[in-house]
Scaffold this motif. Sequence first.
Motif: not given
Length: 296
Positions: A212-214, A193-201
Amino acid sequence: MNFNDFGIDSASLAGSLETRLAAAKRAGFTQIMISAADIVGHPQDTETAVQAIRNSGLRVTGLEALRDFEGLGGRMHEYKVDVAKSMLTLCDRIQSRLLMTEASSSTHADTDPEKIAKDLRKLAFLALPKGIRIAYKGLSWSRTAKDFIAAADIVGLADCPNLGLAIDVFDIIAAGVPVEDLDAIFTPRVFLVQLSDFMLQEVRSPEEEIMTAARFRVFPGEGAHSDILSKFVVKLEDNGYFGDYSFDVYNSDYLQMPPEEIALRARRAADWLGETVLRRTLPVPNMERLRLAGRH
């Protein structure tokens, strides 16, 4: 289960391979995801890179990533089989027991699930003598498996004990996939399981999602989707997942910052997930001293 279940991806850190390995180790991590480019792109040679990884004391979560393997025919298929064999050898040399392959985005890839399953079965059989597992990851821009549900269906068709899934929670959040969809997969088939988040709503186009993924992922707890990320992790645990979590954070800004600083951000994410989200027992400074004091 404890902090050792969490690892960092080497691509999240700047600097030489040796520098990144040392930064992960100093932050307390015991495992790291390695890119094939980390090894073959070493300024000295491949053997130096292999020895650096093996001497680091870090367990290799997995090697990434074999791309555009399945669904091809003729000479293209033969070429990709040769690439796969080379990556499996590299995987074995760094003592990794997992190779991640991403669902094909090639316009030449056949989308027939039976053909895709047959190719993945061949890959799994190639990996079997080396004791390596294959983690197949769906991608929203893929032609063969656009999400983890589609990837799981193909893995089921292939029916190999060393073929399973890699689930990227970023893709799930970006696509707005309901938490309950995790109930549709056989959890023991989830290998990573790979985990990450991002700032955009929200991501408003496929192009924005790819960008965004890259380039703009952040660690769990730092982004705009901590709540839904937490629910997915808890759901995975409730469904019986007991494998590794890798912080798969690709961020152009982080690559301009000291790797030690970024590794510590990853450590805070692991602590947040373990102590707050999953309520796992993690090492606490001076705990032994406090325990001894309580006896008097």
